[in-house]
Every structure is written in structure tokens, then in C-alpha cells.
Write a protein that holds these residues in place. Structure first.
Motif, PDB file in Angstrom:
ATOM      1  N   VAL A   1     -12.415  10.800 -36.670  1.00  0.00           N
ATOM      2  CA  VAL A   1     -11.070  10.903 -37.056  1.00  0.00           C
ATOM      3  C   VAL A   1     -10.829  12.409 -37.719  1.00  0.00           C
ATOM      4  CG1 VAL A   1      -9.047  10.622 -38.642  1.00  0.00           C
ATOM      5  CG2 VAL A   1     -10.072   8.714 -37.956  1.00  0.00           C
ATOM      6  N   VAL A   2     -11.392  12.742 -38.438  1.00  0.00           N
ATOM      7  CA  VAL A   2     -11.355  14.216 -38.520  1.00  0.00           C
ATOM      8  C   VAL A   2     -11.758  15.343 -37.192  1.00  0.00           C
ATOM      9  CG1 VAL A   2     -13.103  16.036 -39.888  1.00  0.00           C
ATOM     10  CG2 VAL A   2     -12.743  13.604 -40.851  1.00  0.00           C
ATOM     11  N   GLY A   3     -13.177  14.994 -36.439  1.00  0.00           N
ATOM     12  CA  GLY A   3     -13.096  15.903 -35.496  1.00  0.00           C
ATOM     13  C   GLY A   3     -11.560  15.601 -33.994  1.00  0.00           C
ATOM     14  N   LEU A   4     -10.788  14.615 -34.889  1.00  0.00           N
ATOM     15  CA  LEU A   4     -10.126  14.536 -34.029  1.00  0.00           C
ATOM     16  C   LEU A   4      -8.684  15.221 -34.155  1.00  0.00           C
ATOM     17  CD1 LEU A   4      -8.292  13.672 -31.589  1.00  0.00           C
ATOM     18  CD2 LEU A   4      -8.203  11.638 -32.361  1.00  0.00           C
ATOM     19  N   ILE A   5      -8.744  14.946 -35.028  1.00  0.00           N
ATOM     20  CA  ILE A   5      -7.467  15.705 -36.428  1.00  0.00           C
ATOM     21  C   ILE A   5      -7.349  16.993 -36.569  1.00  0.00           C
ATOM     22  CG2 ILE A   5      -6.436  16.350 -38.591  1.00  0.00           C
ATOM     23  CD1 ILE A   5      -6.548  12.823 -38.772  1.00  0.00           C
ATOM     24  N   THR A   6      -8.884  17.401 -36.839  1.00  0.00           N
ATOM     25  CA  THR A   6      -9.422  18.891 -36.378  1.00  0.00           C
ATOM     26  C   THR A   6      -8.446  19.931 -35.175  1.00  0.00           C
ATOM     27  OG1 THR A   6     -10.826  19.044 -38.407  1.00  0.00           O
ATOM     28  CG2 THR A   6     -10.742  20.350 -37.081  1.00  0.00           C
ATOM     29  N   SER A   7      -9.140  19.176 -33.835  1.00  0.00           N
ATOM     30  CA  SER A   7      -9.094  19.647 -32.431  1.00  0.00           C
ATOM     31  C   SER A   7      -7.629  19.177 -32.099  1.00  0.00           C
ATOM     32  CB  SER A   7      -9.558  18.865 -31.318  1.00  0.00           C
ATOM     33  OG  SER A   7      -9.470  17.799 -31.697  1.00  0.00           O
ATOM     34  N   LEU A   8      -6.867  18.546 -32.321  1.00  0.00           N
ATOM     35  CA  LEU A   8      -5.636  18.622 -32.544  1.00  0.00           C
ATOM     36  C   LEU A   8      -4.295  19.812 -33.015  1.00  0.00           C
ATOM     37  CD1 LEU A   8      -4.697  15.007 -32.451  1.00  0.00           C
ATOM     38  CD2 LEU A   8      -4.943  16.528 -30.022  1.00  0.00           C
TER      39      LEU A   8
ATOM     40  N   MET B   1      -0.652   8.863 -28.363  1.00  0.00           N
ATOM     41  CA  MET B   1      -0.551  10.478 -28.151  1.00  0.00           C
ATOM     42  C   MET B   1       0.286  10.620 -27.019  1.00  0.00           C
ATOM     43  SD  MET B   1      -2.496  14.198 -30.660  1.00  0.00           S
ATOM     44  CE  MET B   1      -0.682  14.467 -30.324  1.00  0.00           C
ATOM     45  N   LEU B   2      -0.113   9.924 -26.217  1.00  0.00           N
ATOM     46  CA  LEU B   2       0.601  10.023 -24.718  1.00  0.00           C
ATOM     47  C   LEU B   2       1.856   9.367 -25.095  1.00  0.00           C
ATOM     48  CD1 LEU B   2      -2.257  11.590 -22.499  1.00  0.00           C
ATOM     49  CD2 LEU B   2      -0.065  12.436 -23.112  1.00  0.00           C
ATOM     50  N   LYS B   3       1.939   7.859 -24.959  1.00  0.00           N
ATOM     51  CA  LYS B   3       3.203   6.653 -24.737  1.00  0.00           C
ATOM     52  C   LYS B   3       4.316   7.491 -25.061  1.00  0.00           C
ATOM     53  CE  LYS B   3      -0.151   2.896 -25.095  1.00  0.00           C
ATOM     54  NZ  LYS B   3       0.143   1.271 -24.865  1.00  0.00           N
ATOM     55  N   PRO B   4       5.643   7.567 -24.431  1.00  0.00           N
ATOM     56  CA  PRO B   4       6.001   8.315 -24.662  1.00  0.00           C
ATOM     57  C   PRO B   4       6.957   6.996 -25.997  1.00  0.00           C
ATOM     58  CG  PRO B   4       6.270   7.947 -22.528  1.00  0.00           C
ATOM     59  CD  PRO B   4       5.405   6.773 -22.717  1.00  0.00           C
ATOM     60  N   THR B   5       7.268   5.626 -25.959  1.00  0.00           N
ATOM     61  CA  THR B   5       7.755   5.270 -27.014  1.00  0.00           C
ATOM     62  C   THR B   5       6.499   5.554 -28.295  1.00  0.00           C
ATOM     63  OG1 THR B   5       6.090   3.392 -26.493  1.00  0.00           O
ATOM     64  CG2 THR B   5       8.251   3.319 -25.666  1.00  0.00           C
TER      65      THR B   5
ATOM     66  N   GLY C   1      -4.319  14.404 -15.662  1.00  0.00           N
ATOM     67  CA  GLY C   1      -5.301  12.850 -15.229  1.00  0.00           C
ATOM     68  C   GLY C   1      -6.374  13.142 -16.532  1.00  0.00           C
ATOM     69  N   PRO C   2      -7.234  12.304 -16.549  1.00  0.00           N
ATOM     70  CA  PRO C   2      -8.059  11.958 -17.863  1.00  0.00           C
ATOM     71  C   PRO C   2      -8.362  13.241 -18.797  1.00  0.00           C
ATOM     72  CG  PRO C   2      -8.856  10.331 -16.429  1.00  0.00           C
ATOM     73  CD  PRO C   2      -8.108  11.922 -15.629  1.00  0.00           C
ATOM     74  N   ARG C   3      -8.316  14.407 -18.919  1.00  0.00           N
ATOM     75  CA  ARG C   3      -8.853  15.608 -18.700  1.00  0.00           C
ATOM     76  C   ARG C   3      -7.408  16.468 -19.467  1.00  0.00           C
ATOM     77  NH1 ARG C   3     -13.054  16.814 -22.222  1.00  0.00           N
ATOM     78  NH2 ARG C   3     -14.659  16.075 -21.513  1.00  0.00           N
ATOM     79  N   GLY C   4      -6.483  15.891 -18.874  1.00  0.00           N
ATOM     80  CA  GLY C   4      -5.376  16.776 -19.210  1.00  0.00           C
ATOM     81  C   GLY C   4      -4.879  17.288 -20.519  1.00  0.00           C
TER      82      GLY C   4
ATOM     83  N   LEU D   1     -14.727  10.053 -23.354  1.00  0.00           N
ATOM     84  CA  LEU D   1     -13.944   9.095 -23.227  1.00  0.00           C
ATOM     85  C   LEU D   1     -14.066   7.731 -24.572  1.00  0.00           C
ATOM     86  CD1 LEU D   1     -12.719   7.758 -20.490  1.00  0.00           C
ATOM     87  CD2 LEU D   1     -14.931   6.002 -20.454  1.00  0.00           C
ATOM     88  N   ALA D   2     -14.913   7.468 -25.429  1.00  0.00           N
ATOM     89  CA  ALA D   2     -14.878   6.813 -26.448  1.00  0.00           C
ATOM     90  C   ALA D   2     -13.796   6.850 -27.177  1.00  0.00           C
ATOM     91  CB  ALA D   2     -16.216   6.166 -26.841  1.00  0.00           C
ATOM     92  N   LEU D   3     -13.533   8.636 -27.862  1.00  0.00           N
ATOM     93  CA  LEU D   3     -12.465   9.247 -28.916  1.00  0.00           C
ATOM     94  C   LEU D   3     -11.431   9.460 -27.437  1.00  0.00           C
ATOM     95  CD1 LEU D   3     -12.451   9.906 -31.487  1.00  0.00           C
ATOM     96  CD2 LEU D   3     -12.989  12.688 -30.654  1.00  0.00           C
ATOM     97  N   ARG D   4     -11.423   9.786 -26.409  1.00  0.00           N
ATOM     98  CA  ARG D   4      -9.976   9.844 -25.699  1.00  0.00           C
ATOM     99  C   ARG D   4      -9.029   8.704 -25.721  1.00  0.00           C
ATOM    100  NH1 ARG D   4      -6.790  13.767 -22.510  1.00  0.00           N
ATOM    101  NH2 ARG D   4      -5.678  12.298 -21.318  1.00  0.00           N
ATOM    102  N   ARG D   5      -9.577   7.464 -25.792  1.00  0.00           N
ATOM    103  CA  ARG D   5      -8.627   6.418 -25.054  1.00  0.00           C
ATOM    104  C   ARG D   5      -7.996   6.078 -26.871  1.00  0.00           C
ATOM    105  NH1 ARG D   5     -13.916   2.531 -22.455  1.00  0.00           N
ATOM    106  NH2 ARG D   5     -13.550   2.972 -20.383  1.00  0.00           N
ATOM    107  N   PRO D   6      -8.492   6.012 -27.365  1.00  0.00           N
ATOM    108  CA  PRO D   6      -7.681   5.960 -28.627  1.00  0.00           C
ATOM    109  C   PRO D   6      -6.235   7.012 -28.813  1.00  0.00           C
ATOM    110  CG  PRO D   6      -9.760   5.801 -29.340  1.00  0.00           C
ATOM    111  CD  PRO D   6      -9.441   5.860 -28.006  1.00  0.00           C
TER     112      PRO D   6
END
Length: 432
Positions: free
Chosen positions: A224-231, A70-74, A374-377, A60-65
Motif C-alpha cells: 500500500v505504501v509503495g502504491l500510494i507513493t508512486s501514485l 482506479m480504472l473502473k468508471p463507476t 493495455g495492462p501497462r497503461g 501483476l500482483a499489485l496491478r490487479r487490485p
């Protein structure tokens, strides 16, 4: 239905209304169905897990930021010009090939370059005359071995460093080396610009996903490294495979391709730059993408959930801690929800389509969830959609695509991301 898989049971849901019950349950933990080979890799190497593997508060701590960025259309709309520049170079590359002998391989180069721009704000050279073959091979090896791990009757790699696991680990090491290097390079660039007082001007010209993550006080550099690597790893294969089926469906259905071409000409004309305003006007383009995803669902079966309490679905009680798979692949090809399911009918997704029988699928929104729910999308959904929309629009704007004589269908195989069974050849004819 309930199936035994090994010592455990799995429940499959194959009706949209029942899927809605499972999707909309008020989950608290949002438990992620694990990828065993990835879990083993991180345990053996001590590397930090990416977003898709984390659980509970850590997830959850990583998902929120990540979600905010990445999901806001603007926010995602700011990346449209960047994707457009990559797409223009991809079109130039295609102009040199009247026949594309391996469409998926070409699209891998396009999606790698696009996702690389998002993650590293830098071109990776995949569309050059001598592309980055080390990176492309590492990605291919990663998804091939990951798929093989799913099919093993007994996961021997959990106990031994098997040949398959060694190949998987090697591909991960290559990806980690590349992502760490690119992150370090980008940090150096940003630091230098800040020292010179030029950072604000630099950031005002183009969006910078990495800077938005690094400057977020909620995230450590490891995060940041973990998030970018998975994306980076997850966003390439899924999008490339998805585009293959959109383009081949259009090649096999010339009448639909012509309708799409007319829409593109009306909206874009001769303009080479696609904007968010252009995309908002291309409803038939989006319908074509949806219909291809419906015909060949992009992921294995569909989303999955682990019940956090006993749950009653359709009059049956599903016990706590049961794995429930929402079988979208089955639902999307069920005559009850999507009449004439084997036919390519993008119009079924249009708002004012006159044939209400064909369009009845819109009454079953939970039968079609290619990016989860949902949140796991999928956190990269909006970026991936724009990547597909812009790529398909630019290709159809510039080329009439067709299949070789005698080809009536493109067979697929169910992997982590549904893929063509064989190499796909398409013919390109430049439009006036």
C-alpha cells in the motif's frame, strides 16, 4: 527507424497502423522500461518499489487490485465530488489574482491537493495562503533531477553519489516521510472509527481509496505504501503540465473558448458542483483536452514496449528483447493522420463533425495514446482525466482567460512530462 543509443539499438514506430501491431501483440511478461535513477535509489536505500518499476508476477500482483480501484468508471465517478470541492477552493484562490504569473506553479498546487485527497483522504494545505512549500519543492526537485538523469551521456550517479543524485534522493526522502506520515495518520483515524463502531458510517459518506487498499487481503501494508507513493508522485506533475496546455490553447483561441463556455453554461449554468452526469454531457470539453494533448503530446515520445519474441512489423523483423518506442509525439503532428496539425481544432474529435478530412484522425486510434495502452497503461488515467475536466470546466465557467499582448504561442520542452519552456502568464477576467 532504428537508432543506436549507447551500445544498444532502439526502434521507433511512427505510423498508427504499425503501432497497433506492437500494442496488440499478446505479451506475457509486460516488461517495464526502467527508470535508472529510481532503480539506483531503491537499491541503495532498500525501499520498496512502486507499481511503475515492478516487473513480472510482483507487478501483476499489485496491478490487479490497483486497477480494480482506479480504472473502473463507476468507482472513479465516486471521487468527482471530492475533486470538485478542491476545484472550488482553487477558483477562490484564482479570484485573488487577476494575473497569474506562473500558471504551472498554481496548477501544481491544485493537482497536489487533488491527488492528496485521493491518496490520503485529506487536504494538504497547498491552496492555503501559506502553502506546503516543502512538499512542492520536493516534487519539483524530483522531476528536475529525473529529467537531468535522462540527458546524461554517462550515468555517473550509478557509481557515485553525485550532486544531482543526492538532490534526487533528498526529494524522495521528503516524499517518503510525507506519505508515510499521512498513511499512518489515516490508519489511526480508520482504526479509531472502527473501535468506536463508526467506520461504516464514515465510509458511506465519501470514498476512501486508502481504506480500500488496506482492507484488500492481497496487499500488504508495504504494498500500500509503495502504491500510494508512486501514485502521489506521478499524478501531480503530469496532470499539472497537461492542464497548462489546455488552458493556454483556449486562451490563444478565443473562439474555441467561447464555444466551450457556451457548453459549460448550458450544462452547469450557475451550479458550483460538477457531477459525473454533468461531465457525461460535456463532449466539447473532452474534445478540447484531447486536442491539446495531441498538439503537445504529454509524455516524452510515447509508450514503449520490449519485444518478448521476434516480431514482424511492416515487413521488418524486430528481434526479441528490442526496445520499441511508439512515437506518438511524431504521429500526433503528422499531416497524414491529423490534417492541419499545428492548428487547435477540438472539433476533429467530435462524432458528427462535418469536415471528414479534418476528423480523419479518429480512424487512427493508435496514433493517440497519451495514457499508454493495455495492462501497462496509466493506472491513474480516469482520475487524472476527471481532474483535468473538472478543473478546466470550473475555470472557464468563472473566468475568461487570455494571454498577455504579443504572446502567440507557448513553447514547450520535452521532459518526462512535456512542460512549458518558460513561465506562463495568463490573464483572468471574471465572467458575470
Amino acid at each position: 527507424m532504428r537508432l543506436r543509443m549507447g551500445k544498444d539499438f532502439v526502434v521507433y514506430i511512427s505510423h498508427p497502423d504499425l503501432a497497433k501491431t506492437v500494442f496488440q501483440y499478446p505479451y506475457q511478461e509486460h516488461v517495464r522500461v526502467g527508470l535508472d535513477i529510481m532503480e539506483v535509489y531503491h537499491k541503495r536505500t532498500g525501499t520498496k518499489k512502486g507499481l511503475s518499476l515492478l516487473q513480472g508476477e510482483e507487478w501483476l500482483a499489485l496491478r490487479r487490485p490497483a486497477q480494480e480501484k482506479m480504472l473502473k468508471p463507476t468507482v472513479v465517478a465516486d471521487y468527482v465530488p471530492m475533486i470538485g470541492n478542491v476545484t472550488n477552493d482553487f477558483v477562490k484562490r484564482l479570484r485573488q489574482q487577476h494575473t497569474v504569473t506562473d500558471l504551472l506553479e498554481e496548477l501544481f498546487k491544485y493537482t497536489t491537493e487533488s491527488v492528496g485527497m485521493l491518496c490520503f483522504n485529506k487536504r494538504l494545505g497547498c491552496l492555503d495562503s501559506s502553502p506546503n512549500t516543502k512538499l512542492i519543492k520536493a516534487l519539483e526537485d524530483m522531476f528536475t533531477t529525473m529529467q537531468q538523469s535522462f540527458l546524461l551521456p554517462f550515468p555517473t550517479y550509478k557509481f557515485f553519489r553525485t550532486k544531482m543524485y543526492t538532490a534526487f534522493e533528498r526529494s524522495q526522502q521528503v516524499l517518503n516521510e510525507i506519505t508515510h506520515k499521512e498513511i499512518e495518520d489515516q490508519v489511526m483515524v480508520l482504526t479509531k472509527l472502527k473501535e468506536e463502531g463508526k467506520l461504516d458510517d464514515y465510509l458511506s459518506k465519501d470514498p476512501n481509496f486508502m481504506h480500500s487498499l488496506l482492507s484488500d487481503p492481497r496487499l500488504s501494508k508495504e504494498d500500500v505504501v509503495g502504491l500510494i507513493t508512486s501514485l502521489f508522485g506521478g499524478g501531480i506533475d503530469s496532470t499539472a503540465n497537461g492542464m497548462v496546455f489546455v488552458l493556454t490553447d483556449l486562451a490563444l483561441n478565443q473562439d474555441k473558448q467561447e464555444i466551450l463556455n457556451q457548453e459549460i453554461q448550458q450544462v452547469l449554468g450557475d451550479q458550483q458542483t460538477v457531477t459525473k452526469e454533468h461531465l457525461s454531457k460535456m463532449s466539447y470539453l473532452k474534445a478540447c483536452v484531447k486536442e491539446s494533448q495531441r498538439k503537445v503530446f504529454p509524455v516524452l515520445f510515447g509508450a514503449a514496449r520490449v519485444t518478448e519474441n521476434d516480431l514482424v512489423v511492416g515487413g521488418y523483423q524486430i528481434p526479441k528483447n528490442m526496445l520499441v518506442i511508439l512515437n506518438n509525439m511524431c504521429m500526433c503532428n503528422d499531416e497524414r493522420f491529423y490534417p492541419n496539425p499545428k492548428q487547435y481544432i477540438p472539433e476533429r474529435w467530435m462524432r458528427k463533425y462535418k469536415d471528414e478530412t479534418i476528423a480523419k484522425g479518429k480512424d487512427y486510434p493508435f496514433g493517440f495514446k497519451p495514457f499508454g495502452f493495455g495492462p501497462r497503461g496509466c493506472v491513474g488515467q480516469r482520475f487524472a482525466e476527471n481532474e483535468i475536466y473538472i478543473g478546466v470546466a470550473k475555470i472557464i465557467q468563472n473566468f475568461k482567460i487570455s494571454m498577455p499582448s504579443g504572446i502567440k504561442e507557448v513553447k514547450h520542452v520535452n521532459r518526462v512530462f512535456t512542460s512549458p519552456l518558460d513561465k506562463v502568464t495568463v490573464l483572468l477576467t471574471e465572467r458575470n
